[in-house]
Design a protein around this motif. Structure first.
Motif, PDB file in Angstrom:
ATOM      1  N   ALA A 205       0.833  -1.203   0.000  1.00  7.40           N
ATOM      2  CA  ALA A 205       0.000   0.000   0.000  1.00  7.40           C
ATOM      3  C   ALA A 205       0.871   1.258   0.000  1.00  7.40           C
ATOM      4  CB  ALA A 205      -0.921   0.006   1.217  1.00  7.40           C
ATOM      5  N   PRO A 206       0.346   2.377  -0.512  1.00  9.92           N
ATOM      6  CA  PRO A 206       1.109   3.637  -0.497  1.00  9.92           C
ATOM      7  C   PRO A 206       1.532   4.043   0.908  1.00  9.92           C
ATOM      8  CG  PRO A 206      -0.823   3.825  -1.918  1.00  9.92           C
ATOM      9  CD  PRO A 206      -0.961   2.522  -1.185  1.00  9.92           C
ATOM     10  N   SER A 207       0.682   3.768   1.891  1.00  8.33           N
ATOM     11  CA  SER A 207       1.030   4.003   3.290  1.00  8.33           C
ATOM     12  C   SER A 207       0.470   2.843   4.100  1.00  8.33           C
ATOM     13  CB  SER A 207       0.453   5.332   3.795  1.00  8.33           C
ATOM     14  OG  SER A 207      -0.958   5.333   3.691  1.00  8.33           O
ATOM     15  N   PRO A 208       1.157   2.454   5.185  1.00  7.30           N
ATOM     16  CA  PRO A 208       0.706   1.286   5.956  1.00  7.30           C
ATOM     17  C   PRO A 208      -0.739   1.434   6.419  1.00  7.30           C
ATOM     18  CG  PRO A 208       2.896   1.953   6.642  1.00  7.30           C
ATOM     19  CD  PRO A 208       2.391   3.025   5.726  1.00  7.30           C
ATOM     20  N   ARG A 209      -1.534   0.409   6.153  1.00  7.72           N
ATOM     21  CA  ARG A 209      -2.946   0.448   6.512  1.00  7.72           C
ATOM     22  C   ARG A 209      -3.201  -0.158   7.882  1.00  7.72           C
ATOM     23  NH1 ARG A 209      -7.741  -3.119   3.618  1.00  7.72           N
ATOM     24  NH2 ARG A 209      -9.390  -2.594   5.103  1.00  7.72           N
ATOM     25  N   PHE A 210      -2.491  -1.242   8.192  1.00  6.93           N
ATOM     26  CA  PHE A 210      -2.758  -1.978   9.419  1.00  6.93           C
ATOM     27  C   PHE A 210      -1.688  -1.701  10.477  1.00  6.93           C
ATOM     28  CE2 PHE A 210      -4.885  -4.620   6.179  1.00  6.93           C
ATOM     29  CZ  PHE A 210      -6.165  -4.633   6.716  1.00  6.93           C
ATOM     30  N   PHE A 211      -2.124  -1.716  11.718  1.00  6.01           N
ATOM     31  CA  PHE A 211      -1.202  -1.534  12.843  1.00  6.01           C
ATOM     32  C   PHE A 211      -0.352  -2.795  12.986  1.00  6.01           C
ATOM     33  CE2 PHE A 211       0.240  -1.457  17.166  1.00  6.01           C
ATOM     34  CZ  PHE A 211       0.392  -0.108  17.477  1.00  6.01           C
ATOM     35  N   GLU A 212       0.964  -2.638  12.881  1.00 10.68           N
ATOM     36  CA  GLU A 212       1.874  -3.781  13.018  1.00 10.68           C
ATOM     37  C   GLU A 212       3.195  -3.259  13.554  1.00 10.68           C
ATOM     38  OE1 GLU A 212       4.353  -7.166  10.655  1.00 10.68           O
ATOM     39  OE2 GLU A 212       3.759  -5.302   9.689  1.00 10.68           O
ATOM     40  N   ARG A 213       3.399  -3.405  14.837  1.00  8.53           N
ATOM     41  CA  ARG A 213       4.596  -2.865  15.472  1.00  8.53           C
ATOM     42  C   ARG A 213       5.137  -3.853  16.494  1.00  8.53           C
ATOM     43  NH1 ARG A 213       2.700   3.476  16.413  1.00  8.53           N
ATOM     44  NH2 ARG A 213       2.396   3.932  14.206  1.00  8.53           N
ATOM     45  N   ALA A 214       6.394  -3.662  16.860  1.00  5.62           N
ATOM     46  CA  ALA A 214       7.018  -4.553  17.831  1.00  5.62           C
ATOM     47  C   ALA A 214       8.043  -3.788  18.650  1.00  5.62           C
ATOM     48  CB  ALA A 214       7.692  -5.732  17.120  1.00  5.62           C
ATOM     49  N   VAL A 215       8.257  -4.231  19.867  1.00  6.56           N
ATOM     50  CA  VAL A 215       9.352  -3.751  20.713  1.00  6.56           C
ATOM     51  C   VAL A 215      10.345  -4.899  20.828  1.00  6.56           C
ATOM     52  CG1 VAL A 215      10.012  -2.967  23.015  1.00  6.56           C
ATOM     53  CG2 VAL A 215       7.859  -2.189  22.002  1.00  6.56           C
ATOM     54  N   HIS A 216      11.615  -4.655  20.502  1.00  8.04           N
ATOM     55  CA  HIS A 216      12.583  -5.754  20.542  1.00  8.04           C
ATOM     56  C   HIS A 216      13.925  -5.270  21.069  1.00  8.04           C
ATOM     57  CE1 HIS A 216      14.236  -4.168  16.683  1.00  8.04           C
ATOM     58  NE2 HIS A 216      12.958  -3.961  16.400  1.00  8.04           N
ATOM     59  N   TYR A 217      14.531  -6.082  21.918  1.00  4.95           N
ATOM     60  CA  TYR A 217      15.842  -5.794  22.507  1.00  4.95           C
ATOM     61  C   TYR A 217      16.764  -6.978  22.251  1.00  4.95           C
ATOM     62  CZ  TYR A 217      14.342  -1.642  25.109  1.00  4.95           C
ATOM     63  OH  TYR A 217      13.909  -0.385  25.455  1.00  4.95           O
ATOM     64  N   ASP A 218      18.008  -6.687  21.938  1.00  9.23           N
ATOM     65  CA  ASP A 218      19.018  -7.715  21.713  1.00  9.23           C
ATOM     66  C   ASP A 218      20.074  -7.654  22.817  1.00  9.23           C
ATOM     67  OD1 ASP A 218      18.901  -6.836  18.234  1.00  9.23           O
ATOM     68  OD2 ASP A 218      17.750  -8.370  19.292  1.00  9.23           O
ATOM     69  N   GLY A 219      20.907  -8.690  22.875  1.00 13.44           N
ATOM     70  CA  GLY A 219      22.020  -8.699  23.813  1.00 13.44           C
ATOM     71  C   GLY A 219      21.601  -8.804  25.268  1.00 13.44           C
ATOM     72  N   LEU A 220      20.517  -9.518  25.548  1.00  9.45           N
ATOM     73  CA  LEU A 220      19.994  -9.624  26.912  1.00  9.45           C
ATOM     74  C   LEU A 220      20.505 -10.882  27.607  1.00  9.45           C
ATOM     75  CD1 LEU A 220      16.236  -8.781  26.189  1.00  9.45           C
ATOM     76  CD2 LEU A 220      18.076  -7.185  26.772  1.00  9.45           C
TER      77      LEU A 220
END
Length: 291
Positions: A205-220
């Motif tokens: 799509a020209p701009s994201p239509r659906f909410f799709e997000r994440a919080v991610h941390y590395d090196g834990l």
């Protein structure tokens, strides 16, 4: 007749190779574990390519042809002709999955079946008056199956228990289908389908239509990763219960239609080989927008 030339990947298509390979890796691992060989997967993909091209890429007002499906998919017209006509895919919800999910959704959302904190009440099997009971819970969802049959099934599956007073109590296991069982495999396909469908729509799509997000941390450390997973489960379950309660109440006044809605959450953690570990923790939210 010569084999049609496979369309060369577009620049955008070539850019998808890496992400698609990463996306497919855990799926391929599952397929190998379950004995689904590469030739079997190839046959399935061939059928899907033809089906998607036939129904999702038809031109308005024009009949879809074998030649066009062949051009879109790179599959020989003879194979296209053999595979076409299977009908557009329809997702059939197993009866037990649909019934169980609807009853549980009502139990954890309807005010008459929950306490002041929104927790499902223990229910007597039946009640003489209008008081909440397991019978009225089931009867409010389906008249096709006797409440006693549902109770026996749920006791056998470990979804509920009878407390010392003979009341029916919903267990946490009711939210977690058994590994490899029909309900889990159904939601495996449905949830991953919807997540990928939302992500694919956002990519095209020209701009994201659906909410799709994440919080991610590395090196834990293992301990911190475990604590974050446990806390994320609490947050996620609270969000799901709140969304279910609002949706359940709204459905009571809705005229109904042909749309469906899915609100899903996933949590994942793993130990990463040392060579791939990041230098330290970082947080990033994936691109997306509220629907």
């Amino acid at each position: 007749m010569s084999q049609p030339t496979e369309p060369a990947p577009s620049p955008d298509g070539a850019a998808l190779h890496g992400p698609v390979a990463r996306l497919l890796r855990p799926l391929v691992r599952l397929l190998v574990q379950r004995g689904i060989t590469f030739p079997a997967l190839t046959n399935l993909l061939r059928e899907l390519y033809v089906n998607v091209a036939e129904y999702d890429f038809a031109l308005p007002g024009k009949e879809q042809t074998d030649s066009r499906v062949s051009l879109l998919t790179g599959i020989h017209r003879k194979e296209v002709r053999r595979l076409r006509g299977a009908g557009a895919p329809v997702s059939q919800v197993p009866a037990t999955v649909s019934r169980t999910s609807r009853i549980i959704a009502r139990w954890v959302a309807a005010p008459e079946f929950t306490d002041g904190q929104g927790r499902p009440l223990p229910l007597p099997r039946s009640a003489d008056d209008a008081a909440p009971s397991f019978e009225s819970l089931v009867a409010g969802v389906t008249k096709d199956v006797r409440p006693r049959a549902v109770l026996d099934e749920w006791l056998d599956r470990g979804l509920v228990v009878l407390d010392p007073e003979g009341r029916v109590r919903l267990l946490e296991a009711a939210y977690l289908p058994k590994g490899g069982a029909e309900p889990q495999l159904y939601y495996f396909g449905r949830n991953l389908h919807d997540h990928i469908a939302a992500a694919a729509e956002n990519v095209t799509a020209p701009s994201p239509r659906f909410f799709e997000r994440a919080v991610h941390y590395d090196g834990l450390s293992d301990g911190l990763a475990g604590r974050l997973e446990a806390r994320a489960r609490e947050i996620a379950m609270g969000a799901l219960k709140e969304a279910n309660a609002e949706a359940h109440a709204a459905c009571a006044e809705d005229a109904g239609g042909r749309h469906r809605w899915n609100f899903g959450i996933y949590i994942y953690r793993e130990e990463v080989p040392a060579r791939d570990s990041g230098a330290g923790p970082e947080s990033d939210a994936a691109e997306g927008s509220a629907p």
